[in-house]
Design an enzyme around this catalytic site. Sequence first.
Site, PDB file in Angstrom:
ATOM      1  N   ASN A   9     126.343   9.794  10.190  1.00 42.39           N
ATOM      2  CA  ASN A   9     124.980  10.180   9.853  1.00 42.39           C
ATOM      3  C   ASN A   9     124.973  11.691   9.742  1.00 42.39           C
ATOM      4  OD1 ASN A   9     122.252  10.649   9.589  1.00 42.39           O
ATOM      5  ND2 ASN A   9     121.659   9.673  11.506  1.00 42.39           N
ATOM      6  N   ARG A  88     125.188   6.758   6.384  1.00 39.14           N
ATOM      7  CA  ARG A  88     123.736   6.663   6.238  1.00 39.14           C
ATOM      8  C   ARG A  88     123.326   7.525   5.045  1.00 39.14           C
ATOM      9  NH1 ARG A  88     119.021   8.301  10.644  1.00 39.14           N
ATOM     10  NH2 ARG A  88     117.259   7.630   9.359  1.00 39.14           N
ATOM     11  N   HIS A 176     113.413   5.420   6.726  1.00 43.35           N
ATOM     12  CA  HIS A 176     113.703   4.858   8.054  1.00 43.35           C
ATOM     13  C   HIS A 176     114.009   3.369   7.970  1.00 43.35           C
ATOM     14  CE1 HIS A 176     111.236   8.398   9.841  1.00 43.35           C
ATOM     15  NE2 HIS A 176     112.537   8.658   9.933  1.00 43.35           N
ATOM     16  N   HIS A 203     108.399   4.107  14.043  1.00 40.06           N
ATOM     17  CA  HIS A 203     109.613   4.882  14.295  1.00 40.06           C
ATOM     18  C   HIS A 203     109.178   6.323  14.488  1.00 40.06           C
ATOM     19  CE1 HIS A 203     113.919   6.052  13.683  1.00 40.06           C
ATOM     20  NE2 HIS A 203     113.309   7.203  13.400  1.00 40.06           N
ATOM     21  N   LEU A 204     109.112   6.741  15.746  1.00 38.80           N
ATOM     22  CA  LEU A 204     108.578   8.057  16.072  1.00 38.80           C
ATOM     23  C   LEU A 204     109.653   8.916  16.713  1.00 38.80           C
ATOM     24  CD1 LEU A 204     105.149   6.939  17.595  1.00 38.80           C
ATOM     25  CD2 LEU A 204     105.731   7.376  15.197  1.00 38.80           C
ATOM     26  N   ASN A 206     111.732  13.072  15.672  1.00 38.83           N
ATOM     27  CA  ASN A 206     111.527  14.314  14.934  1.00 38.83           C
ATOM     28  C   ASN A 206     111.132  14.011  13.493  1.00 38.83           C
ATOM     29  OD1 ASN A 206     111.530  17.203  15.164  1.00 38.83           O
ATOM     30  ND2 ASN A 206     113.276  17.215  13.780  1.00 38.83           N
ATOM     31  N   GLY A 207     111.650  12.887  12.959  1.00 37.26           N
ATOM     32  CA  GLY A 207     111.131  12.275  11.752  1.00 37.26           C
ATOM     33  C   GLY A 207     110.322  11.070  12.180  1.00 37.26           C
ATOM     34  N   ARG A 236     108.009  18.561  10.080  1.00 32.97           N
ATOM     35  CA  ARG A 236     107.519  18.205   8.744  1.00 32.97           C
ATOM     36  C   ARG A 236     106.018  17.958   8.786  1.00 32.97           C
ATOM     37  NH1 ARG A 236     111.822  13.506   7.487  1.00 32.97           N
ATOM     38  NH2 ARG A 236     113.096  14.217   9.235  1.00 32.97           N
ATOM     39  N   ASP A 278     109.411  19.947  20.227  1.00 32.97           N
ATOM     40  CA  ASP A 278     109.936  19.052  21.254  1.00 32.97           C
ATOM     41  C   ASP A 278     108.778  18.454  22.038  1.00 32.97           C
ATOM     42  OD1 ASP A 278     112.263  18.070  22.969  1.00 32.97           O
ATOM     43  OD2 ASP A 278     110.996  19.085  24.444  1.00 32.97           O
ATOM     44  N   GLU A 326     110.230   5.638  22.163  1.00 33.70           N
ATOM     45  CA  GLU A 326     110.874   5.004  23.307  1.00 33.70           C
ATOM     46  C   GLU A 326     110.612   5.737  24.617  1.00 33.70           C
ATOM     47  OE1 GLU A 326     115.086   4.534  22.459  1.00 33.70           O
ATOM     48  OE2 GLU A 326     114.608   4.187  20.357  1.00 33.70           O
ATOM     49  N   GLU A 354     120.271   2.355  14.584  1.00 32.78           N
ATOM     50  CA  GLU A 354     120.606   2.320  13.162  1.00 32.78           C
ATOM     51  C   GLU A 354     122.109   2.220  12.940  1.00 32.78           C
ATOM     52  OE1 GLU A 354     117.162   5.547  12.133  1.00 32.78           O
ATOM     53  OE2 GLU A 354     118.383   5.493  13.943  1.00 32.78           O
TER      54      GLU A 354
END
Length: 370
Positions: A9, A88, A176, A203-204, A206-207, A236, A278, A326, A354
Amino acid sequence: MKPAILTLNAGSSSLKFRVFGRHDLELLARGVVSRIGAAAELEVSLQDGTKINNALPDSADHRAALGALMDFIDLHDGDWEIQAVAHRIVHGGTDYTRSTLLTPAVVKDLEALVPFAPLHQPHNLEAIAAAQTLLGAVPGIACFDTAFHASRGPMFTHFALPQALFDRGIRRYGFHGLSYQWLSHVLATEHPDIQGGRVIAAHLGNGASLCAMRNGQSIDTTMGMTAVDGVPMGTRSGAVDPGAILLMKRTFGMPLEEIEDLIYNRAGLLGLSGTSNDVATLIADPGPQAQFALDYFAMKCAQAAAGLAVSLGGIDAVVFTGGIGENAEPVRRRILDYMKPLGDVQTLIIPANEERMMAMETIRLLDVEP
């Protein structure tokens, strides 16, 4: 020799990897080459718990990073034999709706998609080139973040623009997908009653994005043509009024490169808080800007979930995944609080994986059962 699969990745300054057993999907090693182009370092965790850190030359590029990784495997693998490399790939366009074997023609098609994912696709291609140079005849497999969403109907793939632009690729792709494909697999295996219902997956990290799923299939998702669309993310912006982009260019005189850097690298939680992207840092910061950034993020995720509920005709369950989904319980709680008008729903947390999904896809293509 134990047959193995290497997953890669590649990001702008990192190369994440895992090594799986080909026949049993046993996780043999995992790690990352971080800070590529600066003070690059290889960090590896082996199956037995051993951790190894090796510094790379400051000038190390993606090829050097992969070279260091392969040198490590040669020295420390025991009896591994890398038989395939799974990459990926952020963007597969409309032609690649499943993982596929990499050929020169496929690589050429992926190069043509660089304008649609300018900050991701070039690094994916660099990793492909490096692997082909260093591993020779070992087959490469492209696993696409867009593929899972290929089954969506036209109501969820169009912008309100002329058909001629849609035909040229201006459309909603969604991303994602490997994460959502993994969630679909886990739900089918462990929660079949939920998998068959109306699920909103979040799907949470940094992206960040959300996906409406029914029977394990993507119905709708928040990201559009690029991976900067949808809900706000770490750096982003998420969705921004197109008129604001035009104003930055036409009236403020901002170069396109500066605008691109802004919406990809200086917006989102970082831009809202003014201090950090962060989430753990923001949760610990009692200051009003940090808390506003988290509240804004949570509200936008809840609003997106409400929109996806319309696409699904209701919600039966919400599934959280990714680093924030998570681990950041206060953020999950804020999102669910904002979602209370939608009624009570079952909530699950499923760790992202992934890389394992990529290995499974590779095994499928190699016609070997895990």
